[in-house]
Design a protein around this motif. Structure first.
Motif, short mmCIF file in Angstrom:
data_model
loop_
_atom_site.label_atom_id
_atom_site.label_comp_id
_atom_site.label_asym_id
_atom_site.label_seq_id
_atom_site.Cartn_x
_atom_site.Cartn_y
_atom_site.Cartn_z
N GLY A 76 0.84 -1.20 0.00
CA GLY A 76 0.00 0.00 0.00
C GLY A 76 0.87 1.25 0.00
N GLY A 77 0.50 2.23 -0.81
CA GLY A 77 1.21 3.50 -0.86
C GLY A 77 2.44 3.50 -1.75
N ALA A 78 2.79 2.33 -2.34
CA ALA A 78 4.00 2.28 -3.18
C ALA A 78 3.75 2.91 -4.55
CB ALA A 78 4.47 0.84 -3.35
N ASP A 79 4.81 3.45 -5.12
CA ASP A 79 4.77 4.00 -6.49
C ASP A 79 5.67 3.13 -7.35
OD1 ASP A 79 3.40 6.11 -5.42
OD2 ASP A 79 5.17 7.39 -5.26
N ARG A 80 5.27 2.91 -8.58
CA ARG A 80 6.13 2.21 -9.53
C ARG A 80 6.30 3.09 -10.76
NH1 ARG A 80 8.15 -2.95 -7.93
NH2 ARG A 80 9.34 -2.44 -9.79
N GLY A 81 7.05 2.56 -11.72
CA GLY A 81 7.29 3.35 -12.93
C GLY A 81 8.22 4.50 -12.60
N GLY A 82 7.87 5.69 -13.10
CA GLY A 82 8.78 6.81 -12.90
C GLY A 82 9.88 6.78 -13.94
N HIS A 83 9.47 6.60 -15.20
CA HIS A 83 10.44 6.60 -16.28
C HIS A 83 9.73 6.78 -17.62
CE1 HIS A 83 9.48 2.16 -15.76
NE2 HIS A 83 9.08 2.40 -16.99
N ALA A 84 10.51 7.02 -18.64
CA ALA A 84 10.03 6.98 -20.03
C ALA A 84 10.92 6.00 -20.77
CB ALA A 84 10.13 8.36 -20.67
N LEU A 85 10.38 5.44 -21.83
CA LEU A 85 11.15 4.48 -22.65
C LEU A 85 11.36 5.10 -24.02
CD1 LEU A 85 9.12 1.41 -21.44
CD2 LEU A 85 11.52 1.86 -20.96
N LYS A 86 12.58 5.03 -24.50
CA LYS A 86 12.90 5.74 -25.76
C LYS A 86 12.16 5.15 -26.95
CE LYS A 86 17.44 6.95 -24.00
NZ LYS A 86 18.85 6.58 -24.02
N THR A 87 12.07 3.83 -27.01
CA THR A 87 11.44 3.22 -28.19
C THR A 87 10.39 2.16 -27.86
OG1 THR A 87 13.26 1.64 -28.32
CG2 THR A 87 13.45 3.60 -29.70
#
Ligand code: TYD
Length: 142
Positions: free
Chosen positions: A45-56
């Motif tokens: 609970g309360g966790a964040d994931r991701g936080g990125h972009a992917l170039k392709t």
């Protein structure tokens, strides 16, 4: 790319008293050859994931169980999308920043990807992402 290049895709739901069934085929339900599948589970609970972009890499995210939010940012606009069904998902274009939060207890996020894992495909700092899109570094002509 803008967040308007991302879309919700509705998948077929084969309703059955024995349990429902949904399927995903590459180049039919998602606009790419499926190279990789991974899933997030046991998210506290309360966790964040991701936080990125992917170039392709293109990715298609589904809440296989439970629900969560995906925040999309293109450097100009942002949107928050709540995923809570096993028969629809969010197609995320390359060069879109994504974050995920608000995971319900026991939720599972399935990700279908157009490319194998490659750490070099990731932009993990939002400042770098903004620089990258402003310089057009993702443009093949640069
Ligand atoms: P990460 O990209 O940080 O997860 P998220 O963005 O969803 O929060 O990945 C966590 C770790 O898992 C990181 O060390 C890279 C590794 N990983 C792989 O080896 N292969 C994969 O396909 C993925 C998605 C991650």
């Amino acid at each position: 790319m803008t967040i308007d290049d991302c879309s919700i895709i509705n998948l077929q739901k084969i309703a059955d008293p024995r349990g429902n069934l949904t399927f995903i085929e590459g180049n039919r339900h998602v606009p790419f050859d499926i190279k990789r599948v991974f899933y997030l589970y046991d998210v506290p609970g309360g966790a964040d994931r991701g936080g990125h972009a992917l170039k392709t890499c293109q990715q298609f995210l589904i809440a296989m169980s439970g629900s969560f939010d995906v925040i999309l940012k293109d450097g100009k606009k942002e949107s928050r999308i709540h995923l809570n069904r096993s028969y629809y998902g969010l197609l995320i274009a390359p060069m879109i920043w994504r974050e995920m939060d608000n995971f319900s207890s026991g939720s599972v996020c399935l990700v279908v990807a157009s490319e194998n894992y490659d750490a070099a495909n990731y932009i993990r700092e939002f400042g770098d992402f903004l620089k990258y899109i402003s310089t057009g570094a993702n443009d093949q002509t640069h």
